[in-house]
Scaffold this active site. Structure first.
Site, PDB file in Angstrom:
ATOM      1  N   GLY A  28       0.799  -1.215   0.000  1.00  0.00           N
ATOM      2  CA  GLY A  28       0.000   0.000   0.000  1.00  0.00           C
ATOM      3  C   GLY A  28       0.833   1.266   0.000  1.00  0.00           C
ATOM      4  CG  LEU A  30      -0.992   1.823  -3.879  1.00  0.00           C
ATOM      5  CD1 LEU A  30      -2.228   1.553  -4.745  1.00  0.00           C
ATOM      6  CD2 LEU A  30      -0.095   0.604  -3.833  1.00  0.00           C
ATOM      7  N   GLY A  33       5.533   3.923  -9.012  1.00  0.00           N
ATOM      8  CA  GLY A  33       6.158   2.626  -9.255  1.00  0.00           C
ATOM      9  C   GLY A  33       5.133   1.504  -9.183  1.00  0.00           C
ATOM     10  CG  HIS A  34       3.105   0.571  -5.497  1.00  0.00           C
ATOM     11  ND1 HIS A  34       3.408   1.586  -4.619  1.00  0.00           N
ATOM     12  CD2 HIS A  34       3.582  -0.566  -4.920  1.00  0.00           C
ATOM     13  CE1 HIS A  34       4.015   1.082  -3.561  1.00  0.00           C
ATOM     14  NE2 HIS A  34       4.144  -0.219  -3.715  1.00  0.00           N
ATOM     15  CD1 TRP A 145      13.547  -5.474 -13.406  1.00  0.00           C
ATOM     16  CD2 TRP A 145      14.687  -6.591 -11.837  1.00  0.00           C
ATOM     17  NE1 TRP A 145      13.853  -6.732 -13.905  1.00  0.00           N
ATOM     18  CE2 TRP A 145      14.548  -7.425 -12.968  1.00  0.00           C
ATOM     19  CE3 TRP A 145      15.361  -7.081 -10.723  1.00  0.00           C
ATOM     20  CZ2 TRP A 145      15.068  -8.732 -13.023  1.00  0.00           C
ATOM     21  CZ3 TRP A 145      15.874  -8.383 -10.773  1.00  0.00           C
ATOM     22  CH2 TRP A 145      15.723  -9.188 -11.901  1.00  0.00           C
ATOM     23  CD  GLN A 150       9.794  -8.086  -2.646  1.00  0.00           C
ATOM     24  OE1 GLN A 150       9.631  -7.961  -1.453  1.00  0.00           O
ATOM     25  NE2 GLN A 150       9.206  -7.296  -3.528  1.00  0.00           N
ATOM     26  CB  SER A 182      10.808   3.818  -1.905  1.00  0.00           C
ATOM     27  OG  SER A 182      10.617   3.203  -0.628  1.00  0.00           O
ATOM     28  NE  ARG A 184      10.753   0.753   4.882  1.00  0.00           N
ATOM     29  CZ  ARG A 184      10.563  -0.505   4.460  1.00  0.00           C
ATOM     30  NH1 ARG A 184      10.849  -0.816   3.210  1.00  0.00           N
ATOM     31  NH2 ARG A 184      10.110  -1.432   5.283  1.00  0.00           N
TER      32      ARG A 184
END
Lengths: 279, 279
Positions: A28, A30, A33-34, A145, A150, A182, A184
């Protein structure tokens, strides 16, 4: 757009879908990128499912699980605009009911780099991704990427367990100044935000050396470290040039490789990566 | 009846099946207990898949993996008579290619009893069962209650990871003298074979006490041990009265329980079980 909180709702929906299902698992909050993942899934599939679940299992005890940004209403508005068919936004107890104990572990590939800095992180990722795949049963699943390890871990998981899902990895989306998108990034102070593009600048410098023919992995790492050293606010966690199949550090870049780094800006830990010869 | 050695062959077959698929995973050397599972699967599904794979991951380093009985031709003849649609009999490297590292672990429920005597056993079971489920994608999978803890572990696995497979547990099939059918019975010398029915006799005695109202778990265990003590050739590994949901030992049998035991006859380890109030 159906919004489901329960596994049973997803199963009921899934039982009536015709054609292919593309799945974008997210935590979430978002960003573009998402949305790039969602658009790719939209183009390649008849139906698109997005999950929004901040997975406690992939956070260490002293990490940012509690303060990880969340805004479901904003996320739903964004997804509405992308013609998503189903959003699965479960509570923690729906995924991990009392007595839940099963774990999926990919082994050494998940114990390096992010796995070394964040013990148990990839076990948490592998477990939740396996469970989400079992719930959604997609044909394809989309990952960015930016979280390169991951991607490698999930491809290993899917190959080892023969999970019938195609993993599609999508290039990192960046801000105009190069900073990888991101969730974050919202943690950053204005000053930290001004410094943050140094991560990508450092990777780009090393990638340019690689493109000019440099194959000594340590020289590439040093090029990254030298650029990061220009920024006193940055504290490097790791700089890596690793085999893209195993995530083992390379001496000579004689195969597809992943150049990656993790660094702290204040209390915010950021990661970024570049591919070296990965298709 | 199609016999497949490759995952891709199973996937190709699976892609064209109409209706429900029942799956019986086995380690081969089939006996009437297996055939009972196959018949149940045949009655309840449109297509039936049987796998034959002696899974190295669920054997400890000093166990009987190398000498475990194998006879594929005999197994195929038996299955031909049961109208099985597909037999999946892969080589080890098809399931565990070089570099395979992923493990599925159900946690404490798999560390008790069989898991305590055979460390890693249920991790091996959970890993191979997950992978076989991903390959075969059955609607229902059939397991025998003889391996009672295995049934409990697999139901936990499927519940925790939301694997979309219904687990059907089938009552233990026994020889006329009560010995539970097991591929390992062929290991027994004639003298050991004469003693082996004591396992079931001991369980049956304790179960009779439970039916008469005995709810003290230790008295039930003692009843089993007392009967086994009559047989000097038998060496008891464990006798258990455990919660059927968690496999934790009970003090009072106030809920569905599993009465189980493991014992050695010479170099052969046998297990058996009885259900106490499990539907």
């Amino acid at each position: 757009m159906l919004v489901a909180e329960r596994i049973e709702q997803v199963r009921a929906w899934r039982g009536h879908v015709e054609g292919s299902v593309g799945f974008v698992p997210t935590m979430g909050y978002l960003h573009v990128g998402h949305l790039e993942l969602v658009r790719r899934a939209r183009r390649e599939n008849d139906a698109v499912v997005v999950s929004i679940f901040v997975n406690p299992l992939q956070f260490g005890p002293h990490e940012d699980f509690a303060r990880y940004p969340r805004d479901l209403q904003r996320d739903l508005r964004l997804l509405q605009g992308e013609r998503v068919n189903l959003v699965f936004a479960p509570e923690i107890a729906e995924i991990y009911p009392p007595g839940f104990t099963t774990q999926v572990d990919v082994g050494p590939i998940g114990e390096r780099l992010e796995g070394a800095s964040r013990p148990g992180h990839f076990r948490g990722v592998a477990t939740v991704v396996t469970k989400l795949f079992m719930i959604v049963q997609p044909h394809r699943a989309y990952f960015g990427w930016k979280d390169a390890q991951q991607v490698v871990v999930i491809r290993k998981l899917v190959a080892d367990l023969a999970i019938p899902v195609e993993i599609v990895a999508v290039p990192t989306v960046r801000e105009p100044d190069g900073l990888a998108c991101s969730s974050r990034n919202v943690y950053l102070s204005p000053e930290e935000r001004r410094v943050a593009p140094a991560l990508y600048a450092a990777l780009a410098r090393a990638r340019a050396l690689w493109q000019e023919g440099e194959r000594d992995a340590e020289r590439l790492r040093q090029a990254v470290r030298a650029r990061l050293a220009d920024e006193p606010l940055l504290r490097v966690d790791y700089v890596s040039v690793a085999d893209a199949a195993t995530m083992e550090e390379l001496v000579v870049v004689d195969r597809p490789a992943i150049l990656s780094l993790a660094a702290w800006l204040g209390t915010t830990r950021l990661i970024d990566s570049e591919l070296l010869g990965v298709e």
